[in-house]
Design an enzyme around this catalytic site. Structure first.
Site, PDB file in Angstrom:
ATOM      1  N   GLN A 121      -5.125  -4.966   6.798  1.00  0.00           N
ATOM      2  CA  GLN A 121      -6.189  -5.837   6.260  1.00  0.00           C
ATOM      3  C   GLN A 121      -6.153  -7.218   6.906  1.00  0.00           C
ATOM      4  O   GLN A 121      -6.806  -8.144   6.420  1.00  0.00           O
ATOM      5  CB  GLN A 121      -6.056  -5.978   4.731  1.00  0.00           C
ATOM      6  CG  GLN A 121      -6.119  -4.683   3.967  1.00  0.00           C
ATOM      7  CD  GLN A 121      -7.504  -4.023   4.017  1.00  0.00           C
ATOM      8  OE1 GLN A 121      -8.490  -4.612   4.469  1.00  0.00           O
ATOM      9  NE2 GLN A 121      -7.573  -2.788   3.556  1.00  0.00           N
ATOM     10  N   LYS A 133     -10.928  -0.005  10.403  1.00  0.00           N
ATOM     11  CA  LYS A 133     -11.163  -1.151   9.512  1.00  0.00           C
ATOM     12  C   LYS A 133     -11.606  -2.379  10.301  1.00  0.00           C
ATOM     13  O   LYS A 133     -11.677  -3.481   9.771  1.00  0.00           O
ATOM     14  CB  LYS A 133      -9.892  -1.484   8.720  1.00  0.00           C
ATOM     15  CG  LYS A 133      -9.469  -0.389   7.736  1.00  0.00           C
ATOM     16  CD  LYS A 133      -8.290  -0.858   6.912  1.00  0.00           C
ATOM     17  CE  LYS A 133      -7.565   0.264   6.223  1.00  0.00           C
ATOM     18  NZ  LYS A 133      -8.301   0.876   5.117  1.00  0.00           N
ATOM     19  N   CYS A 172      -4.759   2.888  -3.607  1.00  0.00           N
ATOM     20  CA  CYS A 172      -3.441   3.259  -3.036  1.00  0.00           C
ATOM     21  C   CYS A 172      -2.382   2.200  -3.327  1.00  0.00           C
ATOM     22  O   CYS A 172      -1.478   1.977  -2.508  1.00  0.00           O
ATOM     23  CB  CYS A 172      -3.529   3.528  -1.536  1.00  0.00           C
ATOM     24  SG  CYS A 172      -4.615   4.886  -1.122  1.00  0.00           S
ATOM     25  N   ASP A 216       2.542  -4.747   7.830  1.00  0.00           N
ATOM     26  CA  ASP A 216       1.362  -3.887   7.726  1.00  0.00           C
ATOM     27  C   ASP A 216       0.128  -4.787   7.838  1.00  0.00           C
ATOM     28  O   ASP A 216      -0.209  -5.506   6.895  1.00  0.00           O
ATOM     29  CB  ASP A 216       1.427  -3.158   6.375  1.00  0.00           C
ATOM     30  CG  ASP A 216       0.132  -2.455   5.996  1.00  0.00           C
ATOM     31  OD1 ASP A 216      -0.885  -2.641   6.696  1.00  0.00           O
ATOM     32  OD2 ASP A 216       0.138  -1.737   4.983  1.00  0.00           O
ATOM     33  N   HIS A 223       0.866  -1.185   0.000  1.00  0.00           N
ATOM     34  CA  HIS A 223       0.000   0.000   0.000  1.00  0.00           C
ATOM     35  C   HIS A 223       0.907   1.242   0.000  1.00  0.00           C
ATOM     36  O   HIS A 223       2.028   1.191   0.511  1.00  0.00           O
ATOM     37  CB  HIS A 223      -0.854  -0.047   1.267  1.00  0.00           C
ATOM     38  CG  HIS A 223      -1.905   0.999   1.363  1.00  0.00           C
ATOM     39  ND1 HIS A 223      -1.641   2.280   1.791  1.00  0.00           N
ATOM     40  CD2 HIS A 223      -3.233   0.969   1.102  1.00  0.00           C
ATOM     41  CE1 HIS A 223      -2.758   2.984   1.792  1.00  0.00           C
ATOM     42  NE2 HIS A 223      -3.748   2.215   1.374  1.00  0.00           N
TER      43      HIS A 223
HETATM   44  N1  7TS Z   1      -2.127  -0.702   4.533  1.00  0.00           N
HETATM   45  C1  7TS Z   1      -3.080  -1.398   3.898  1.00  0.00           C
HETATM   46  C2  7TS Z   1      -2.812  -2.792   3.481  1.00  0.00           C
HETATM   47  C3  7TS Z   1      -4.310  -0.791   3.656  1.00  0.00           C
HETATM   48  O1  7TS Z   1      -5.252  -1.480   3.015  1.00  0.00           O
HETATM   49  C4  7TS Z   1      -4.533   0.532   4.065  1.00  0.00           C
HETATM   50  C5  7TS Z   1      -5.803   1.257   3.763  1.00  0.00           C
HETATM   51  C6  7TS Z   1      -3.503   1.187   4.744  1.00  0.00           C
HETATM   52  C7  7TS Z   1      -2.314   0.550   4.953  1.00  0.00           C
HETATM   53  C8  7TS Z   1      -3.665   2.574   5.273  1.00  0.00           C
HETATM   54  O2  7TS Z   1      -4.601   2.584   6.297  1.00  0.00           O
HETATM   55  P1  7TS Z   1      -4.990   3.958   6.972  1.00  0.00           P
HETATM   56  O3  7TS Z   1      -5.971   3.584   8.026  1.00  0.00           O
HETATM   57  O4  7TS Z   1      -3.742   4.541   7.499  1.00  0.00           O
HETATM   58  O5  7TS Z   1      -5.593   4.798   5.894  1.00  0.00           O
HETATM   59  N2  7TS Z   1      -6.472   0.795   2.631  1.00  0.00           N
HETATM   60  C9  7TS Z   1      -7.522   1.387   2.046  1.00  0.00           C
HETATM   61  C10 7TS Z   1      -8.190   0.800   0.990  1.00  0.00           C
HETATM   62  O6  7TS Z   1      -7.908  -0.283   0.501  1.00  0.00           O
HETATM   63  N3  7TS Z   1      -9.182   1.609   0.602  1.00  0.00           N
HETATM   64  O7  7TS Z   1      -9.172   2.680   1.376  1.00  0.00           O
HETATM   65  C11 7TS Z   1      -8.147   2.568   2.267  1.00  0.00           C
END
Ligand code: 7TS
Length: 415
Positions: A210, A233, A373, A207, A130
């Protein structure tokens, strides 16, 4: 997983706890399939945060009064609860609250990377990172002279572990890898990656944005030095995420943000740092959000992380099979199985993903369309964008039927 297990999870009752799922658009009930972006929030989480503001809202770590004491205890204990949830035996000292996964990546990149990396060092990422990890380490590489390398993915969207073994060498200082890909759904063999990193005395950052929401995660079994995820999430609030770090590693690191609460002693000339984890939590933190995150963890554990995982695997398999039956639908990532999580990324031939999402939206079906992303990964897949349906504990196979019907609809419109 058997159908019986799916039924064992009472999705009807679960849905009742999520008021937002009752919303209708154009007379049709919302079908929310954008859970990889953000999940919906159940009543117990909303209530816990509301109770906080109604009953014990105060700043933490600085008041003698009752409210501050209650808020401080709740906030501190939230760290213990998160530690327990992900198997961090060091407790609160190993859990730093951040805004989200992205901030956790940046914390380590700035606090550790900027200080420790230089020319000759290598940072190894995967091709399915990501942007939260990819852009962050790319910039740290540029600033320190460290080189960034990428572990290849194969045609099925799995990591090429032979390539990983070649790429990670004694020059590698950091391996940062996504646990579950938000675009491909691939569940990576992260403990194998961590082992390879450790064989070469490199640190490993996983990371888990997910992964933690959808399956039992044990950071000590993975043996990661760092592990990060986001509350929003996993049925929790926005504005809070967590960085797990091994105590010895966190202790050796400089702070990332300076200010109040992260210090022990300050003079006009010098400052010393507070104990873990407060050393990394400058300023007034996310108190209500920490309370909400605990409520989310309680909620998920009440259902059972293994049952949530089974439910999502089942939904992902069902969706995959529905979409795979359509010759004009291309699906990304591995076939359903133990190394595929609860999301399906795809494209419908001749229809841009944004148009597809827009037609679905007309039918109150919410999916994500775009690059998720992961622009370099989309370049590699040879597409600018993809559509993605991602599932959570409250989704049903009937909703996936609606997804399939909406795809039919789009096909007819564009035929
Ligand atoms: N890493 C992964 C694997 C992610 O899917 C996301 C967010 C992030 C990091 C970043 O998370 P955040 O909470 O810091 O924003 N992914 C997504 C997505 O797939 N659609 O919107 C956000």
């Amino acid at each position: 997983m058997s159908q019986r297990n799916l039924e064992a999870l009472d999705v009807g009752a679960i849905r009742e706890a999520f008021p937002i799922l009752q919303r209708e658009f154009n007379g049709e009930q919302l079908v929310y399939l954008d859970n990889a972006a953000t999940t919906q929030t159940p009543d117990p989480v909303i209530d816990a945060m509301s109770d906080y503001y109604r009953e014990y809202n105060a700043n933490v770590h600085r008041g003698i009064h009752h409210l501050s004491q209650e808020a401080s205890i709740a906030y501190e204990e939230a760290h213990d609860r998160v530690a327990e949830f992900i198997g961090a035996s060091g407790g609160r000292e190993e859990i730093v609250f951040t805004k989200n996964t992205t901030e956790a990546e940046n914390l380590v990149a700035y606090a550790w990377g900027l200080n420790e990396l230089g020319p000759g060092d290598e940072i190894v990422l995967t091709e399915m990172e990501h942007h939260a990890s990819l852009v962050t380490w790319q910039q740290i590489g540029k600033r320190t002279g460290a080189e960034v390398k990428y572990i290849r993915i194969d045609d099925d969207g799995r990591l090429d572990m032979d390539h990983a073994a070649d790429l990670i060498t004694d020059d590698t200082a950091m391996v940062s890898a996504v646990h579950v890909s938000n675009t491909l759904g691939t569940i990576n063999p992260v403990s194998d990656l961590v082992d390879i990193a450790h064989d070469h005395d490199a640190l490993a950052f996983i990371d888990g944005a997910q992964a933690v929401p959808n399956r039992p995660v044990d950071v000590e079994a993975i043996d990661a030095d760092f592990y990060a995820f986001s509350g929003h999430k996993m049925a929790g609030p926005t504005g809070i995420g967590a960085l797990y770090g091994k105590k010895a590693v966190l202790e050796a690191m400089q702070p990332y943000l300076y200010g109040g609460d992260m210090i022990t002693k300050v003079t006009y000339e010098e400052s010393t740092w507070n104990d873990l984890p407060w050393k990394f939590e400058a300023g007034t933190p996310q108190i209500a959000e920490a309370v909400g995150l605990v409520a989310a963890i309680d909620y998920l554990e009440d259902i059972g992380m293994d049952r949530i995982e089974a439910h999502e695997q089942e939904l992902a398999r069902y969706a995959y099979e529905q979409l795979d039956a359509e010759p004009d639908v291309e699906i990304y990532g591995p076939e359903p199985g133990p190394d595929r999580g609860g999301l399906v990324g795809f494209n419908l031939e001749g229809v841009h993903a944004h148009d597809l999402a827009s037609i679905m939206n007309d039918h109150a079906v919410a999916i994500r369309a775009g690059d998720h992303c992961t622009q370099p990964l989309h370049d590699k897949l040879g597409v600018a964008a993809s559509a993605r349906a991602s599932f959570y504990v409250y989704n049903t196979t009937a909703e996936i039927d609606e997804l399939a019907a909406a795809i039919d609809n789009a096909r007819q419109l564009f035929a």
